[in-house]
Design an enzyme around this catalytic site. Structure first.
Site, mmCIF file in Angstrom:
data_model
loop_
_atom_site.group_PDB
_atom_site.id
_atom_site.type_symbol
_atom_site.label_atom_id
_atom_site.label_comp_id
_atom_site.label_asym_id
_atom_site.label_seq_id
_atom_site.Cartn_x
_atom_site.Cartn_y
_atom_site.Cartn_z
ATOM 1 C CE1 TYR A 1 9.984 -12.231 9.564
ATOM 2 C CE2 TYR A 1 9.303 -10.461 11.025
ATOM 3 C CZ TYR A 1 10.102 -10.928 10.002
ATOM 4 O OH TYR A 1 11.023 -10.097 9.415
ATOM 5 C CD GLU B 1 12.643 -7.362 10.041
ATOM 6 O OE1 GLU B 1 11.679 -7.509 10.825
ATOM 7 O OE2 GLU B 1 12.752 -7.992 8.971
ATOM 8 C CB VAL C 1 10.777 7.843 -11.502
ATOM 9 C CG1 VAL C 1 10.744 6.334 -11.267
ATOM 10 C CG2 VAL C 1 10.443 8.603 -10.231
#
Length: 397
Positions: free
Chosen positions: A95, A138, A269
């Protein structure tokens, strides 16, 4: 904590971001890769060359600036970013590099008269606020994945137990853990990250999981893209018995729980994650409509699997449409139900007449834009119409 003055300065830059955000983010990526080449591995250079990655970042920065005093409005955007970061193993130490290069790009692109010290300080505080939010979210996901049965943190070695050609363009890879342990039961629709070493070049890519979780292994089905470094490497140089480094499953484009009817509309796909979703829905006894569009029989993957599902699950209604006629020598497992491009009339005829239907759409951007418009016109509310991008998210205009 941002001050009121800093928020006002951020909001004042919105018109500049609306008109020049993509130029700013393109300059940002160029500068970051030049100064910190070690982070280049985290970004798909095909998306850079096509402009989709700078465009997606510009949109994200703009959305953040517009909602700087009501961050709850970011909702789905924040979740998309967190999941993409987890699949690629973005870590807290990445970051500061992004923040430094973004602020530098603002000074260089906007100029000293606009990007004053006060404006740069405001954006520095705003970036740190966003970074703290994403790092925290996260960390929670990383911890949950590591603590889950069969879960893991970071890279895990998987062996290619089987390599199966599905069509002229798509090949499936059946992966089992080298350590012999259990495998996290992913949600249908999620993807994994792969870390590849291609001629000394470190690459990271995301690939959808194309089969329902079984607790023992994973299946990805990869389309070979023209000029694709990673997909070409997998198709040509990865064989049964080889090992791959795999990051845990991630992604918020997943099958919603319930017992109501679902429809899957895929192009090319885009069929890969919808296969896993449909498999779970069928096993749960839910009414399933499966509509797939392919160019022709040679590139149509999983036709045999769809044929078997038609025989096994009476609640399945499935249609296949080829854009072109059948090439000479190509014998599809089941002849197509129609030829040509997608039409609203097809959806109207094939989708169930119910206001509880949830539809999942995946394929090329123009395909998704048309199908989403048609679904809306046919009464499928946006809240029940779901889609995802392969690669950076873009507006479906």
């Amino acid at each position: 904590m941002l001050t009121d003055r800093q928020r006002d300065l951020i909001k004042a830059t919105v018109p500049l971001l609306e008109s020049g955000g993509e130029a700013l983010t393109t300059h940002f990526y160029q500068g970051m890769f030049a100064r910190y080449p070690q982070v280049k591995t985290l970004f798909n250079q095909t998306h850079q060359a096509a402009g989709t990655q700078p465009r997606a970042l510009a949109n994200s920065v703009l959305m953040y600036a517009r909602n700087i005093d009501r961050l709850e409005n970011l909702g789905p955007l924040a979740a998309q970013i967190v999941n993409k970061h987890v699949a690629l193993q973005i870590l807290p130490e990445h970051y500061p590099i992004v923040g430094e290069c973004l602020l530098r790009a603002m000074r260089e692109v906007l100029g000293a008269e606009i990007a004053t010290d006060e404006v740069i300080d405001a954006w520095g505080a705003a970036y740190q606020q966003l970074a703290d939010i994403l790092i925290g979210a996260e960390a929670q996901v990383y911890d949950a994945l590591a603590a889950a049965p069969g879960g893991w943190r970071g890279g895990r070695a998987f062996r290619v137990a089987r390599k199966q050609v599905e069509s002229r363009e798509i090949t499936s890879f059946y992966l089992v853990p080298v350590d012999g342990g259990a495998v996290l039961r992913h949600q249908p629709g999620q993807y994994i990250g792969l870390r590849l070493n291609v001629d000394g070049q470190d690459l990271r890519r995301n690939y959808s999981l194309s089969a329902a979780a079984d607790g023992r292994g994973l299946r990805i089905s990869v389309k070979r893209e023209p000029g694709g470094v990673a997909s070409g490497f997998l198709h040509e140089r990865v064989h049964e018995g080889d090992e791959l480094e795999v990051f845990p499953p991630a992604g918020e484009f997943v099958l919603r729980e319930g017992d109501g009817p679902v429809a899957f509309v895929s192009g090319g796909v885009g069929i890969t994650p919808t296969l896993a979703m449909a498999e779970v829905a069928l096993q749960a006894g839910r009414p399933v409509t499966f509509i797939h569009y392919a160019r022709n029989a040679q590139v149509h993957a999983f036709g045999e699997q769809l044929r078997q599902w038609r025989e096994r699950f009476p609640q399945l209604k499935a249609w296949v449409v080829y854009e072109d006629g059948q090439p000479e020598g190509a014998e599809p497992a089941t002849p197509p139900d129609a030829l040509g491009r997608p039409t609203r009339e097809q959806l109207q005829a094939w989708l169930p007449d119910t206001d509880t239907l949830h539809a999942y759409v995946l394929g090329p951007k123009p395909f998704m834009a048309q199908v989403k418009r048609d679904l809306r016109a046919l009464g499928v509310a946006d809240a029940r119409s779901h889609h995802e991008f392969f690669g950076p998210a873009e507006a479906l205009a």
